[in-house]
Design a protein around this motif. Structure first.
Motif, PDB file in Angstrom:
ATOM      1  N   GLU A 185       0.833  -1.199   0.000  1.00 24.88           N
ATOM      2  CA  GLU A 185       0.000   0.000   0.000  1.00 24.88           C
ATOM      3  C   GLU A 185       0.869   1.250   0.000  1.00 24.88           C
ATOM      4  O   GLU A 185       0.553   2.232  -0.689  1.00 24.88           O
ATOM      5  CB  GLU A 185      -0.914  -0.011   1.225  1.00 24.88           C
ATOM      6  CG  GLU A 185      -1.962  -1.129   1.203  1.00 24.88           C
ATOM      7  CD  GLU A 185      -2.809  -1.129   2.461  1.00 24.88           C
ATOM      8  OE1 GLU A 185      -2.558  -0.281   3.338  1.00 24.88           O
ATOM      9  OE2 GLU A 185      -3.722  -1.972   2.553  1.00 24.88           O
ATOM     10  N   VAL A 189       0.770   4.088  -2.920  1.00 24.47           N
ATOM     11  CA  VAL A 189       0.577   5.516  -2.651  1.00 24.47           C
ATOM     12  C   VAL A 189       1.777   6.313  -3.171  1.00 24.47           C
ATOM     13  O   VAL A 189       1.611   7.388  -3.775  1.00 24.47           O
ATOM     14  CB  VAL A 189       0.374   5.756  -1.145  1.00 24.47           C
ATOM     15  CG1 VAL A 189       0.336   7.243  -0.833  1.00 24.47           C
ATOM     16  CG2 VAL A 189      -0.914   5.102  -0.681  1.00 24.47           C
ATOM     17  N   SER A 192       1.533   6.723  -6.833  1.00 18.86           N
ATOM     18  CA  SER A 192       0.443   7.586  -7.287  1.00 18.86           C
ATOM     19  C   SER A 192       0.648   9.054  -6.932  1.00 18.86           C
ATOM     20  O   SER A 192      -0.155   9.898  -7.317  1.00 18.86           O
ATOM     21  CB  SER A 192      -0.886   7.108  -6.682  1.00 18.86           C
ATOM     22  OG  SER A 192      -0.866   7.229  -5.261  1.00 18.86           O
ATOM     23  N   VAL A 193       1.723   9.350  -6.182  1.00 16.75           N
ATOM     24  CA  VAL A 193       1.947  10.730  -5.770  1.00 16.75           C
ATOM     25  C   VAL A 193       2.412  11.551  -6.964  1.00 16.75           C
ATOM     26  O   VAL A 193       3.310  11.151  -7.710  1.00 16.75           O
ATOM     27  CB  VAL A 193       2.989  10.793  -4.640  1.00 16.75           C
ATOM     28  CG1 VAL A 193       3.431  12.222  -4.394  1.00 16.75           C
ATOM     29  CG2 VAL A 193       2.410  10.208  -3.375  1.00 16.75           C
ATOM     30  N   SER A 197      -1.549  15.369  -6.471  1.00 19.24           N
ATOM     31  CA  SER A 197      -2.109  14.431  -5.478  1.00 19.24           C
ATOM     32  C   SER A 197      -1.234  14.341  -4.239  1.00 19.24           C
ATOM     33  O   SER A 197      -1.058  13.255  -3.688  1.00 19.24           O
ATOM     34  CB  SER A 197      -2.262  13.037  -6.106  1.00 19.24           C
ATOM     35  OG  SER A 197      -1.004  12.524  -6.507  1.00 19.24           O
ATOM     36  N   THR A 199      -1.944  15.430  -1.469  1.00 18.79           N
ATOM     37  CA  THR A 199      -2.799  15.315  -0.284  1.00 18.79           C
ATOM     38  C   THR A 199      -3.031  13.870   0.122  1.00 18.79           C
ATOM     39  O   THR A 199      -3.653  13.623   1.159  1.00 18.79           O
ATOM     40  CB  THR A 199      -4.154  15.993  -0.552  1.00 18.79           C
ATOM     41  OG1 THR A 199      -4.763  15.404  -1.705  1.00 18.79           O
ATOM     42  CG2 THR A 199      -3.969  17.485  -0.790  1.00 18.79           C
ATOM     43  N   GLU A 200      -2.554  12.908  -0.674  1.00 17.54           N
ATOM     44  CA  GLU A 200      -2.726  11.494  -0.341  1.00 17.54           C
ATOM     45  C   GLU A 200      -1.934  11.160   0.914  1.00 17.54           C
ATOM     46  O   GLU A 200      -0.807  11.599   1.093  1.00 17.54           O
ATOM     47  CB  GLU A 200      -2.264  10.610  -1.500  1.00 17.54           C
ATOM     48  CG  GLU A 200      -3.105  10.716  -2.758  1.00 17.54           C
ATOM     49  CD  GLU A 200      -4.448  10.026  -2.588  1.00 17.54           C
ATOM     50  OE1 GLU A 200      -4.554   9.164  -1.692  1.00 17.54           O
ATOM     51  OE2 GLU A 200      -5.388  10.358  -3.330  1.00 17.54           O
ATOM     52  N   ARG A 201      -2.548  10.342   1.787  1.00 21.25           N
ATOM     53  CA  ARG A 201      -1.882   9.894   3.002  1.00 21.25           C
ATOM     54  C   ARG A 201      -2.178   8.409   3.205  1.00 21.25           C
ATOM     55  O   ARG A 201      -3.235   7.901   2.808  1.00 21.25           O
ATOM     56  CB  ARG A 201      -2.356  10.681   4.225  1.00 21.25           C
ATOM     57  CG  ARG A 201      -2.039  12.168   4.191  1.00 21.25           C
ATOM     58  CD  ARG A 201      -0.555  12.432   4.262  1.00 21.25           C
ATOM     59  NE  ARG A 201      -0.292  13.862   4.333  1.00 21.25           N
ATOM     60  CZ  ARG A 201      -0.139  14.641   3.272  1.00 21.25           C
ATOM     61  NH1 ARG A 201      -0.232  14.123   2.046  1.00 21.25           N
ATOM     62  NH2 ARG A 201       0.110  15.934   3.418  1.00 21.25           N
ATOM     63  N   ILE A 202      -1.253   7.720   3.854  1.00 23.23           N
ATOM     64  CA  ILE A 202      -1.428   6.298   4.169  1.00 23.23           C
ATOM     65  C   ILE A 202      -2.018   6.181   5.560  1.00 23.23           C
ATOM     66  O   ILE A 202      -1.482   6.753   6.514  1.00 23.23           O
ATOM     67  CB  ILE A 202      -0.081   5.562   4.107  1.00 23.23           C
ATOM     68  CG1 ILE A 202       0.556   5.741   2.732  1.00 23.23           C
ATOM     69  CG2 ILE A 202      -0.256   4.082   4.419  1.00 23.23           C
ATOM     70  CD1 ILE A 202       1.943   5.177   2.642  1.00 23.23           C
ATOM     71  N   ASN A 219       4.228   9.839   5.545  1.00 24.78           N
ATOM     72  CA  ASN A 219       3.182  10.858   5.574  1.00 24.78           C
ATOM     73  C   ASN A 219       3.757  12.234   5.896  1.00 24.78           C
ATOM     74  O   ASN A 219       3.331  13.245   5.327  1.00 24.78           O
ATOM     75  CB  ASN A 219       2.108  10.480   6.587  1.00 24.78           C
ATOM     76  CG  ASN A 219       1.256   9.312   6.130  1.00 24.78           C
ATOM     77  OD1 ASN A 219       1.183   9.025   4.940  1.00 24.78           O
ATOM     78  ND2 ASN A 219       0.624   8.635   7.068  1.00 24.78           N
ATOM     79  N   GLU A 226       4.076  18.728   0.196  1.00 24.91           N
ATOM     80  CA  GLU A 226       2.894  19.519  -0.124  1.00 24.91           C
ATOM     81  C   GLU A 226       3.095  20.975   0.278  1.00 24.91           C
ATOM     82  O   GLU A 226       2.771  21.906  -0.486  1.00 24.91           O
ATOM     83  CB  GLU A 226       1.677  18.936   0.588  1.00 24.91           C
ATOM     84  CG  GLU A 226       0.382  19.677   0.288  1.00 24.91           C
ATOM     85  CD  GLU A 226      -0.787  19.116   1.081  1.00 24.91           C
ATOM     86  OE1 GLU A 226      -1.928  19.514   0.800  1.00 24.91           O
ATOM     87  OE2 GLU A 226      -0.548  18.281   1.981  1.00 24.91           O
TER      88      GLU A 226
END
Length: 452
Positions: A185, A189, A192-193, A197, A199-202, A219, A226
């Protein structure tokens, strides 16, 4: 270039080797224990038969009466189907034999194989004195059944070990794949960053304890990226905005001048006006180049001995005329000596003093305090006026950052880079600068740490 094994394959292989090693050791000890058990049984059988034979033969006082003991010897030794017995006198004559069909004429040594049938025997020999003459008792126990059982057991153990190795390998792969799901996972993530994007967090709640530190660090890295990306975007927008104003002024003045023929004085006046805008753009570009050099560690101050009190006095003399026009008073106290670049420090302190003059109400007092302590030399520049909200204080030293309109507008040349340049200069001198604003008093505190 050899392909490295995946983490799942490595964990599966280690799990398989561990299980196989444990089961192999357990099987080896079980086999050895079984073999020792059968060896002890065979040894006790031979020893019991030998002791009983000795008891019977020792009661015989004449070999001529040996035939009287045959029925007892036959009952004692002949009733065991796996036992072969021979009693031989001193001349080598066989005086008694039992189970001769299963035993060769001459018994084999321990662990040997019979002549006609592959049989394994365990041998025990003893000499007994009977009526003054020695008799040799030879006992041989057929242990073929035990050896066959042990060989079969060894085959089953090897087969079970191979089967368990394969099953443990498959089970280890399933367990490793399931246990490494949170790591996949993280990889998804991370893949996909993008700039859109960040703002994505695990989710850290569903991850194992061993991976929580990794997830939290990842994170935190995304949060820093960011924030840096947002600042970079704002920085680009601010640069465009700050450069657009002088460029628009230049274009407007030039277009107005070119609308019709004008006198030499009019052209000269407009050129002077354009020159002011060009100087403003040049100062802004110089400031941005200075900050870029500071970010890359290219700003190296000279190591001169500087008396802060004298340096501050010269700066206050420069601003004294402006202060007198508004009734503002300077108060300078303390003295200390540091190592640094006088020109760079004058630029940094000048930015702070110009800001203090800009926001100090008429008739106010600006205080400069110098002190030497255990950690280093401190310099504080404070002024009264409208306070700064706490939410803006941490970002005061960001480039192009301005607070609310009450503190925003100064001169047209103010581009919002002064405090950022000041911090870069202080940090180049291995110092720290902080701002505090409360109860109508704003103070910028600088600490020049002592050299190691």
């Amino acid at each position: 270039m050899t392909k490295q094994l995946s983490l799942t394959a490595r964990l599966s292989l280690m799990f398989m080797l561990a299980v196989t090693g444990v089961l192999g050791a357990a099987g080896f000890f079980f086999f050895q224990l079984s073999q020792h058990h059968f060896d002890e049984l065979d040894r006790h059988t031979l020893e019991d038969k030998l002791q009983a034979s000795r008891q019977l033969l020792r009661g015989l006082d004449d070999l001529a009466r040996f035939d009287a003991l045959r029925p007892q010897l036959q009952a004692l030794l002949g009733g065991h189907s796996d036992l072969a017995v021979r009693i031989v006198d001193a001349e080598g004559q066989v005086v008694f034999a039992a189970s001769g069909a299963a035993y060769a004429a001459k018994p084999h040594a321990h662990g040997s194989v019979g002549a006609d049938v592959q049989r394994v025997w365990r041998r025990r020999t003893a000499v007994i004195e009977v009526a003054g003459r020695p008799l040799s008792i030879e006992l041989a126990l057929d242990i073929t059944t035990h050896k066959v059982f042990l060989n079969t057991l060894a085959g089953w153990l090897w087969g079970a070990l191979v089967l368990c190795a394969l099953l443990s390998g498959v089970l280890g792969w399933l367990l490793a794949r399931s246990g490494l799901r949170p790591l996949r996972e993280v990889t998804l993530v991370a893949a996909s960053v993008s700039a859109k994007s960040l703002t994505e967090r695990i989710p850290a709640e569903s991850t194992p304890a061993e991976l929580q530190q990794l997830v939290l660090a990842f994170n935190a890295m995304l949060a820093r990226l960011e924030d840096a990306f947002v600042r970079l975007s704002n920085f680009s927008a601010d640069i465009a905005h700050e450069l657009r104003t002088p460029l628009s002024n230049l274009m407007t003045h030039t277009e107005v001048v070119l609308t019709r023929a004008r006198s030499r004085e009019d052209y000269q006046e407009n050129l002077y006006s354009n020159l002011d805008e060009l100087r403003r753009m040049a100062r802004m570009i110089d400031d941005m180049l200075f900050l870029a050099k500071a970010d890359n560690g290219l700003i190296i101050p000279e190591g001169q001995s500087i008396e802060l009190h004298a340096l501050c006095e010269k700066l206050l003399d420069f601003y004294q005329l402006t202060a007198d026009e508004r009734g503002i008073r300077f108060v300078l106290s303390g003295d200390a000596r540091i190592q640094g670049d006088p020109a760079m420090l004058r630029r940094a302190l000048s930015n702070l003093l110009s800001n203090a003059l800009r926001y100090t109400p008429d008739g106010g007092t600006i205080e400069l305090a110098i002190a030497a302590g255990e950690q280093g030399v401190s310099l504080s520049i404070g002024n009264p006026g409208v306070g700064i909200s706490e939410q803006h204080v941490p970002r005061l030293f960001d480039r192009f950052y301005r607070v609310d309109p009450a503190r925003r507008e100064g001169s047209p040349s103010n581009a919002g880079l002064g405090l950022a340049i000041t911090r870069s200069i202080i940090e180049a001198h291995h110092g720290e600068i902080q701002c505090s604003s409360r109860d109508g008093w704003t103070s910028f505190d600088i600490l020049f740490r002592l050299a190691d």
